[in-house]
Design a protein around this motif. Sequence first.
Motif, PDB file in Angstrom:
ATOM      1  N   ARG A   1      38.716  40.705  36.064  1.00 21.95           N
ATOM      2  CA  ARG A   1      39.056  38.888  35.873  1.00 21.95           C
ATOM      3  C   ARG A   1      39.700  39.605  37.842  1.00 21.95           C
ATOM      4  O   ARG A   1      40.369  40.206  38.116  1.00 21.95           O
ATOM      5  CB  ARG A   1      39.458  38.553  35.263  1.00 21.95           C
ATOM      6  N   GLU A   2      38.996  38.397  38.299  1.00 24.35           N
ATOM      7  CA  GLU A   2      39.662  38.115  39.170  1.00 24.35           C
ATOM      8  C   GLU A   2      41.229  36.705  38.982  1.00 24.35           C
ATOM      9  O   GLU A   2      40.909  36.255  38.201  1.00 24.35           O
ATOM     10  CB  GLU A   2      39.267  37.646  40.490  1.00 24.35           C
ATOM     11  N   SER A   3      42.630  37.102  39.652  1.00 20.69           N
ATOM     12  CA  SER A   3      43.220  36.476  39.459  1.00 20.69           C
ATOM     13  C   SER A   3      42.856  34.613  39.287  1.00 20.69           C
ATOM     14  O   SER A   3      43.693  34.110  39.121  1.00 20.69           O
ATOM     15  CB  SER A   3      44.324  37.203  39.976  1.00 20.69           C
ATOM     16  N   SER A   4      42.611  34.558  40.531  1.00 22.31           N
ATOM     17  CA  SER A   4      41.999  33.292  41.018  1.00 22.31           C
ATOM     18  C   SER A   4      41.352  31.903  39.852  1.00 22.31           C
ATOM     19  O   SER A   4      41.216  31.623  40.015  1.00 22.31           O
ATOM     20  CB  SER A   4      41.492  33.179  42.202  1.00 22.31           C
ATOM     21  N   ALA A   5      40.877  33.456  38.914  1.00 15.61           N
ATOM     22  CA  ALA A   5      39.591  32.565  38.574  1.00 15.61           C
ATOM     23  C   ALA A   5      39.458  33.389  36.740  1.00 15.61           C
ATOM     24  O   ALA A   5      38.923  34.484  36.639  1.00 15.61           O
ATOM     25  CB  ALA A   5      37.963  32.510  38.539  1.00 15.61           C
ATOM     26  N   PRO A   6      40.711  33.342  36.223  1.00 16.09           N
ATOM     27  CA  PRO A   6      41.006  34.915  35.006  1.00 16.09           C
ATOM     28  C   PRO A   6      39.670  34.366  33.348  1.00 16.09           C
ATOM     29  O   PRO A   6      40.217  35.137  33.381  1.00 16.09           O
ATOM     30  CB  PRO A   6      42.197  34.197  34.293  1.00 16.09           C
ATOM     31  N   GLU A   7      39.214  32.920  34.123  1.00  9.75           N
ATOM     32  CA  GLU A   7      38.598  32.540  32.966  1.00  9.75           C
ATOM     33  C   GLU A   7      37.228  33.779  32.717  1.00  9.75           C
ATOM     34  O   GLU A   7      36.058  32.905  31.457  1.00  9.75           O
ATOM     35  CB  GLU A   7      38.528  30.947  32.242  1.00  9.75           C
ATOM     36  N   VAL A   8      37.125  33.600  33.579  1.00 16.02           N
ATOM     37  CA  VAL A   8      35.323  34.950  34.468  1.00 16.02           C
ATOM     38  C   VAL A   8      35.628  36.356  33.492  1.00 16.02           C
ATOM     39  O   VAL A   8      36.477  36.528  34.851  1.00 16.02           O
ATOM     40  CB  VAL A   8      34.644  34.612  35.433  1.00 16.02           C
ATOM     41  N   THR A   9      35.233  37.117  33.281  1.00 15.77           N
ATOM     42  CA  THR A   9      35.561  38.260  32.768  1.00 15.77           C
ATOM     43  C   THR A   9      34.329  38.713  32.576  1.00 15.77           C
ATOM     44  O   THR A   9      32.911  39.068  32.363  1.00 15.77           O
ATOM     45  CB  THR A   9      35.837  38.463  31.456  1.00 15.77           C
ATOM     46  N   LEU A  10      34.191  39.869  33.404  1.00 16.64           N
ATOM     47  CA  LEU A  10      33.147  40.964  33.701  1.00 16.64           C
ATOM     48  C   LEU A  10      33.495  42.450  32.725  1.00 16.64           C
ATOM     49  O   LEU A  10      34.534  42.855  32.736  1.00 16.64           O
ATOM     50  CB  LEU A  10      32.992  41.870  35.260  1.00 16.64           C
ATOM     51  N   ARG A  11      32.207  42.454  31.901  1.00 16.65           N
ATOM     52  CA  ARG A  11      32.943  43.973  31.069  1.00 16.65           C
ATOM     53  C   ARG A  11      32.067  45.418  31.299  1.00 16.65           C
ATOM     54  O   ARG A  11      30.504  45.226  31.848  1.00 16.65           O
ATOM     55  CB  ARG A  11      32.276  43.606  29.362  1.00 16.65           C
ATOM     56  N   ALA A  12      32.449  46.221  31.602  1.00 14.70           N
ATOM     57  CA  ALA A  12      31.734  47.712  31.725  1.00 14.70           C
ATOM     58  C   ALA A  12      32.124  48.746  30.833  1.00 14.70           C
ATOM     59  O   ALA A  12      32.858  49.071  29.767  1.00 14.70           O
ATOM     60  CB  ALA A  12      32.336  47.720  33.258  1.00 14.70           C
ATOM     61  N   ALA A  13      30.392  49.491  30.068  1.00 16.32           N
ATOM     62  CA  ALA A  13      31.192  50.563  29.524  1.00 16.32           C
ATOM     63  C   ALA A  13      31.994  51.398  29.591  1.00 16.32           C
ATOM     64  O   ALA A  13      31.317  51.494  31.474  1.00 16.32           O
ATOM     65  CB  ALA A  13      29.415  50.910  28.965  1.00 16.32           C
TER      66      ALA A  13
END
Length: 61
Positions: free
Chosen positions: A31-43
């Motif tokens: 996640r980016e600290s300026s937009a912590p509500e958006v999370t990317l998941r990777a295997a």
Amino acid sequence: MVQQGWQQSSYCSEGNACVNVSADAEGIYLRESSAPEVTLRAARHPFRVLLLQLKEGVIDG
């Protein structure tokens, strides 16, 4: 999604333009600290391969 806690790069200066990383049994989370509500998941395995290729210069990052 149960992350153990977010880590921030030591290369990050003060401010809200940093990448945070977390991991659990399901995968790696970014996640980016300026937009912590958006999370990317990777295997885990594909993410590991990506990092290795970046370090080796196979991928120009």
